[in-house]
Design a protein around this motif. Structure first.
Motif, PDB file in Angstrom:
ATOM      1  N   ILE A   1       0.818  -1.213   0.000  1.00 45.57           N
ATOM      2  CA  ILE A   1       0.000   0.000   0.000  1.00 45.57           C
ATOM      3  C   ILE A   1       0.853   1.265   0.000  1.00 45.57           C
ATOM      4  N   HIS A   2       2.117   1.154   0.396  1.00 42.10           N
ATOM      5  CA  HIS A   2       3.017   2.303   0.357  1.00 42.10           C
ATOM      6  C   HIS A   2       3.856   2.320  -0.917  1.00 42.10           C
ATOM      7  N   GLY A   3       3.504   1.410  -1.859  1.00 38.83           N
ATOM      8  CA  GLY A   3       4.230   1.383  -3.113  1.00 38.83           C
ATOM      9  C   GLY A   3       5.343   0.366  -3.161  1.00 38.83           C
ATOM     10  N   GLU A   4       5.464  -0.468  -2.103  1.00 36.14           N
ATOM     11  CA  GLU A   4       6.493  -1.491  -2.112  1.00 36.14           C
ATOM     12  C   GLU A   4       6.278  -2.436  -3.290  1.00 36.14           C
ATOM     13  N   ALA A   5       7.368  -2.913  -3.860  1.00 35.43           N
ATOM     14  CA  ALA A   5       7.277  -3.809  -5.010  1.00 35.43           C
ATOM     15  C   ALA A   5       6.512  -5.072  -4.640  1.00 35.43           C
ATOM     16  N   GLY A   6       5.727  -5.567  -5.603  1.00 35.98           N
ATOM     17  CA  GLY A   6       4.933  -6.762  -5.360  1.00 35.98           C
ATOM     18  C   GLY A   6       5.636  -8.032  -5.792  1.00 35.98           C
ATOM     19  N   MET A   7       4.838  -9.080  -5.983  1.00 39.03           N
ATOM     20  CA  MET A   7       5.377 -10.379  -6.381  1.00 39.03           C
ATOM     21  C   MET A   7       5.936 -10.346  -7.799  1.00 39.03           C
ATOM     22  N   ARG A   8       5.170  -9.722  -8.705  1.00 39.17           N
ATOM     23  CA  ARG A   8       5.602  -9.693 -10.100  1.00 39.17           C
ATOM     24  C   ARG A   8       4.779  -8.672 -10.872  1.00 39.17           C
ATOM     25  N   GLN A   9       5.307  -8.288 -12.024  1.00 44.79           N
ATOM     26  CA  GLN A   9       4.570  -7.458 -12.962  1.00 44.79           C
ATOM     27  C   GLN A   9       4.134  -8.314 -14.143  1.00 44.79           C
TER      28      GLN A   9
END
Length: 442
Positions: A69-77
């Motif tokens: 929610i703070h813009g941290e990178a997720g699992m994948r794009q």
């Protein structure tokens, strides 16, 4: 959901230790997953977070699965997915992550579980898109996972400024977590928390503030067949099945024409709305989910099908018509003949007029329904009278093209120059159904 449950517990006077237990129970029971099309830029940051503003080597726009929610990178794009695909990805990830029970990781939910589903707007997603995602999630949970979404909440509960995305949080209402419902359902003045949408039974019907049984002259169609009057129409179930199949097919095929007319004199959705209703009825007919043996039960089932599939005023009014027809036929003295069916049809038409406020001459579907039902009632519901009724319905529908004003519906806002020459699409839909019916019974 953790904050809401803790607040509900505190608001009910529980001491701090018990509030902690409530919050911990909810936290231990939840699976949550977020996706987004854009990242968030924190106010005051030195740079703009453009991680999702770029395309891949194929020129495709990208989205992110599992970002923070703070813009941290997720699992994948990945390239943009459809709403159904996004829902499938979110649910698959939540299930694979699971939860811990007795030191073992198990899937979050299993078939038969009742679920609380919270669909959260991360800030920049439209209400329309949020509703589509919620529909996809609930549909897959109920149809594929065989669970029951008995609590569905959709809104902006915890946003990330203008991030274009959404998250879903799921809590199975089993074991200790089921006892958390009173705290989650508790009334709150918190601006971001909308009213709980409580679903009951098998998850297919919503418990609203006003039950259909409270509307005068209508019922939900829950009559037991043993208490209903006998059906004296020979081969009613077979004929009804053929009629419904033919009428549904005709309405689906008429969608382009109805849409064309409604684009001129309405809001362009009449054809699609009618097609949805016809498709739903056809699906339920093929699946054996319509009670064909008794007209009272059948019309109640048709009301349910219309309610579940058709939006707008026409959907509401047609549901009311079928409810009224069901009620009328549930108390017919001496059994149900074609005469009783004709009278019930007329009663349904009058229900549309009563609750919708329109009359014959208002430039609505009633301009086809009123003359058709009058002829059919006069002829006792005979095949000949239905044929004449269909002709009267078509004549009534065609007459709306010569009406220079409308007293109800979207056409009420349009000028004479726009209206003249184009028939009311709702009235045309009625004529299409009546003419399709004649092909079966004549």
């Amino acid at each position: 959901m953790v904050h809401k449950a803790a607040g509900g517990a505190a608001g009910n006077g529980l001491d701090l230790k018990l509030v902690l237990n409530v919050a911990q129970t909810v936290a231990n029971s939840i699976g949550s997953m977020g996706v987004a099309l854009t990242a968030v830029t924190i106010p005051g940051a030195d740079s703009v977070n453009d991680r999702l503003s770029k395309t891949n080597e194929n020129g495709e726009s990208m989205m992110e699965i599992g970002l923070g929610i703070h813009g941290e990178a997720g699992m994948r794009q990945c390239p943009l997915m459809t709403c159904d695909e996004i829902a499938k990805e979110m649910l698959k990830t939540i299930q694979s992550y699971g939860r811990e029970i007795d030191s073992k990781i198990v899937p979050l939910y299993k078939p038969g579980d009742e679920l609380l589903v919270l669909v959260n707007n991360l800030g920049g997603t439209s209400n329309f898109e949020m509703s589509l995602l919620a529909r996809s999630l609930v549909s897959q949970l109920e149809d594929d996972a065989k669970c029951k979404a008995t609590r569905v909440l959709v809104g902006s509960f915890m946003t990330s400024f203008d991030m274009q995305g959404a998250s879903v949080s799921i809590m199975p209402l089993v074991g200790d977590s089921k006892h958390m419902l009173p705290y989650i359902d508790a009334t709150t003045t918190a601006t971001a928390w909308g009213n709980v949408d409580a679903w009951v039974g098998d998850g297919s019907s919503r418990q609203s503030d006003i039950e259909i049984n409270e509307v005068p002259g209508l019922s939900s169609g829950s009559n037991e067949s043993s208490s209903l009057p006998p059906v004296l129409v020979e081969n009613f179930a077979s004929i009804a099945s053929s009629v419904l199949a033919q009428c549904s097919k005709a309405l689906i095929e008429a969608e382009p024409l109805l849409t064309k007319y409604d684009t001129i004199v309405g809001d362009a959705d009449c054809g699609i709305t009618m097609e949805r209703g016809a498709t739903e009825i056809s699906k339920r007919l093929e699946a054996g989910k319509l009670q064909l043996d008794h007209p009272s039960l059948l019309f109640a089932d048709l009301a349910d099908a219309v309610s579940a599939s058709m939006g707008g005023t026409s959907g509401i009014l047609l549901e009311l018509m079928f409810r009224k027809m069901s009620t009328s036929l549930s108390s017919s003295d001496g059994g149900i003949t074609t005469k009783e069916l004709a009278i019930a049809f007329r009663a349904g038409v009058e229900a549309i007029s009563f609750y919708g406020g329109a009359q014959e001459g208002s430039r609505t579907m009633l301009d086809a329904l009123f003359p058709a039902s009058s002829v059919i009632v006069s002829g006792g519901g005979s095949i000949a009278s239905v044929k004449e009724g269909a002709e009267a319905g078509r004549k009534g529908a065609d007459s709306t093209a010569e009406m220079d004003h409308a007293e109800a519906g979207r056409s009420n806002y349009l000028s004479k120059d726009v209206l003249m020459g184009t028939p009311d699409p709702g009235a045309v839909a009625v004529a299409v159904v009546l003419e399709a019916m004649i092909k079966v019974i004549s």
